[in-house]
Design an enzyme around this catalytic site. Structure first.
Site: not given
Ligand code: BG6
Length: 486
Positions: A148, A178, A182, A216, A235, A240, A330
Site C-alpha cells: 500500500k 499487512h 496478523k 497508536e 492511511d 486496515h 496517532k
Molecule cells: C501502516 C500505516 O499501514 O500501518 C501506519 O501506514 C501505521 O501509519 C501502521 O502506523 C500500523 O501498523 P501496525 O502493524 O503497527 O498496527
C-alpha cells in the site's frame, strides 16, 4: 514449533526496493525468520533489486546489518545469518530505464516459483509491471506483490489496477494489507467459523454494537510528508479497519478458498451505507512547539486528520440496526488494537429488585490484536460473599501466549503473507474489486469534509483518547467507547 513447518516450493523472489526502509525493517527479517525455522527449500533465492550500485557482497552485508537491527529473538545466530546470506543475490536496476533487466533475467531459473515483490512507491508499479512483462521475465505463473498505498482514491486505484491487469492476471496479483497477516485477525475467522457458539448470536438481534479501535501511541514524525496527503482515513480506515470490519461482519463463506472469502468481504463493503459528516469525528494532535502534528507534517495550516472516529452501518439483514464504530489515531494514550462486540442485555432482569438496573454488566467479546493478542469475554457473575444477590463483572480471559506457550515467538504478519505468496494462496490478499469498492465507499466521505464546518479537525492532546467530538459521537447514541490503555 519446528514440527509444524512445511517447506514451501523452491523460489526466486525478486525484491524491488531491497535497500529501502520496509525491506530492511520487515520484509528481509520476515524472510530470515521463515528461513531460520526451516521453511525454505535449500536452493531458494532472494534477489535484491534497486537503484543503488551495490555488489552482491555489499548487499549481503547490508542485509546482515538489517537483521541485527530488526530481526528480534534469542535465536538470532551468526551461523544462521551467514547461511541466509548465501541465498542473497543483487542486481542494480533502473525501474524506468533499460539498465539491469537483462542481468536480472539471467539470475532467474525456469523451474521454480517466481515472485516479484514491489517494495517501492506506487508510482513505479505500472512501469515495473510493464517491464517485467515486456522483457519476458514475468512468466504466466509468476506472482507480483504490491504494498500500500494502493491508490489515493477510486480513480487512481482503478488506473493502477488497469495498469497491472494489462500485464498480469488477477490470480497473479498479491495486494498486501499487512493487517490480514496478523495472527489475531486470522483468528477472527477461526473464532467465527470454527466454533458453533458464536454464529447463532452473531447478528443484530443479539449484538448491540461493535467497536473497532486501532490506537497508536506514536505520531507521524519522520513520515509527515506522506501522511499529510493521506490522513487517518486513507492511511488506516480505507484498508486496515475496513478489513477488520469485513471479517467481523461477513457471511460465512461456503469454503475457505481465496475467492469465496473475498466475495463475502466485497459484499460487506457494498452493503455499507454512506456515512454522514455528522457521524464522523476528526482530530489532529496538538503539542509543544516541534511536536504538534502540524510540525511533524511540516505544514502549519494542515487540515489532515491524525484521528478519526465514525459510525458505520452495514445495511443488510444480519446487521441492520447494529452500528459499527471505527476509531483510529496517532499519539493516543496507548498502542492498542481490538474489536469489541457488545451483546444486548438479557430481555428481562430478574435481579433488578436486588441490584438495580445497572446490575447486569453486559457481555462484551473483545478480540485483542495488539498487544497481548487474545480474547476476553466479559460476563456478569454474582459478587462473592454474603449479603444478598449483588452482581459484578468478571472476564473470561485468554491470551495466546499463555494458552499456547509452545508457539514461541509471535510471527510477524509479513512472515505469513510472504510464504502465502510462494504457496500461491491469495486468501489474505486484497482483490482488485475489493480495493475499488473500499475507495468507492471512502471517496464521498472524504469529499464531504471540504465544507468549512467539517474541514477543520478538532485538536486533541497527545496521550489522550482523541478529541471530544469522538466521545460525543458515542454519547449521542447512549453508548461509551472502551478506554484506551486502561
Ligand atoms: C501502516 C500505516 O499501514 O500501518 C501506519 O501506514 C501505521 O501509519 C501502521 O502506523 C500500523 O501498523 P501496525 O502493524 O503497527 O498496527
Amino acid at each position: 514449533m519446528v514440527s509444524r513447518v512445511i517447506p514451501v516450493q523452491s523460489f526466486d523472489l525478486v525484491l524491488f526496493g531491497a535497500t529501502g526502509d520496509l525491506a530492511r525493517r520487515k520484509i528481509l527479517p520476515s524472510l530470515f525468520h521463515r528461513f531460520q525455522i526451516g521453511q525454505f527449500s535449500e536452493d531458494s533465492r532472494i534477489i535484491g533489486a534497486s537503484r543503488s550500485a551495490m555488489t552482491q557482497a555489499e548487499f549481503q552485508t547490508m542485509v546482515a546489518d538489517a537483521l541485527h537491527m530488526f530481526a528480534q529473538g534469542p535465536d538470532l545466530t551468526e551461523d544462521d545469518i551467514a547461511a541466509f546470506q548465501t541465498m542473497l543475490h543483487y542486481t542494480p536496476i533502473d525501474a524506468r530505464g533499460d539498465t539491469g533487466w537483462d542481468e536480472l533475467a539471467t539470475h532467474l531459473r525456469p523451474d521454480v516459483v517466481r515472485a516479484f515483490y514491489l517494495s517501492v512507491g506506487p508510482s513505479l508499479f505500472p512501469d515495473i509491471a510493464a517491464r517485467l512483462r515486456s522483457t519476458g521475465i514475468a512468466t504466466p505463473d509468476s506472482r507480483i506483490v504490491l504494498e500500500k498505498p494502493f491508490g489515493h482514491d477510486l480513480a487512481s486505484a482503478q488506473a493502477l489496477n488497469a495498469a497491472l491487469k494489462a500485464n498480469f492476471e488477477e490470480q497473479q496479483i498479491y495486494r498486501i494489507d499487512h493487517y490480514l497477516g496478523k495472527e489475531t485477525v486470522q483468528n477472527l475467522m477461526a473464532l467465527r467459523f470454527a466454533n458453533s457458539l458464536f454464529e447463532p448470536l452473531w447478528n443484530a438481534s443479539h449484538i448491540d454494537h461493535v467497536q473497532i479501535t486501532v490506537a497508536e501511541s506514536i505520531g507521524v514524525k519522520g513520515r509527515g510528508e506522506y501522511y499529510d496527503k493521506s490522513g487517518a482515513m486513507r492511511d488506516m480506515v480505507q484498508n486496515h479497519l475496513m478489513q477488520l470490519l469485513c471479517l467481523t461482519a461477513m457471511e460465512p463463506p461456503a469454503r475457505f478458498t481465496p475467492n469465496a472469502v473475498r466475495d463475502e468481504k466485497v459484499k460487506v463493503i457494498e452493503a455499507l451505507n454512506p456515512v454522514a459528516p455528522d457521524d464522523i469525528a476528526r482530530g489532529q494532535y496538538r503539542g509543544p512547539a516541534g511536536e504538534a502534528y502540524r510540525d511533524h507534517a511540516n505544514n502549519p495550516n494542515s487540515t489532515t486528520e491524525s484521528f478519526i472516529a465514525m459510525k458505520v452501518e452495514v445495511a443488510n439483514w444480519r446487521w441492520a440496526g447494529t452500528p459499527f464504530y471505527l476509531r483510529t489515531g496517532k499519539c493516543l494514550r496507548a498502542r492498542e488494537s481490538e474489536i469489541a462486540v457488545f451483546f444486548r442485555d438479557p430481555p428481562h432482569n430478574i435481579f433488578a429488585a436486588d441490584t438495580g438496573a445497572s446490575g447486569i454488566k453486559g457481555n462484551v467479546l473483545v478480540i485483542r490484536l495488539q498487544p497481548d493478542e487474545g480474547i476476553t469475554l466479559r460476563t456478569t457473575i454474582k459478587d462473592p460473599g454474603p449479603g444478598g444477590m449483588r452482581l459484578t463483572g468478571a472476564n473470561l480471559d485468554m491470551t495466546f501466549a499463555d494458552s499456547l506457550p509452545e508457539a514461541g515467538r509471535p510471527q510477524d504478519a509479513y512472515e505469513r503473507l510472504i510464504m502465502d505468496v510462494i504457496r500461491g494462496n491469495q486468501t489474505l490478499f486484497m482483490r482488485g474489486d475489493e480495493v475499488e469498492a473500499a475507495w468507492a465507499w471512502a471517496d464521498p466521505i472524504i469529499a464531504g469534509w471540504s465544507d468549512d464546518r467539517h474541514d477543520i479537525p478538532q485538536l486533541y492532546d497527545p496521550g489522550s483518547s482523541g478529541p471530544e467530538d469522538a466521545l460525543l459521537l458515542m454519547h449521542r447514541d447512549g453508548r461509551r467507547w472502551r478506554g484506551i490503555g486502561d
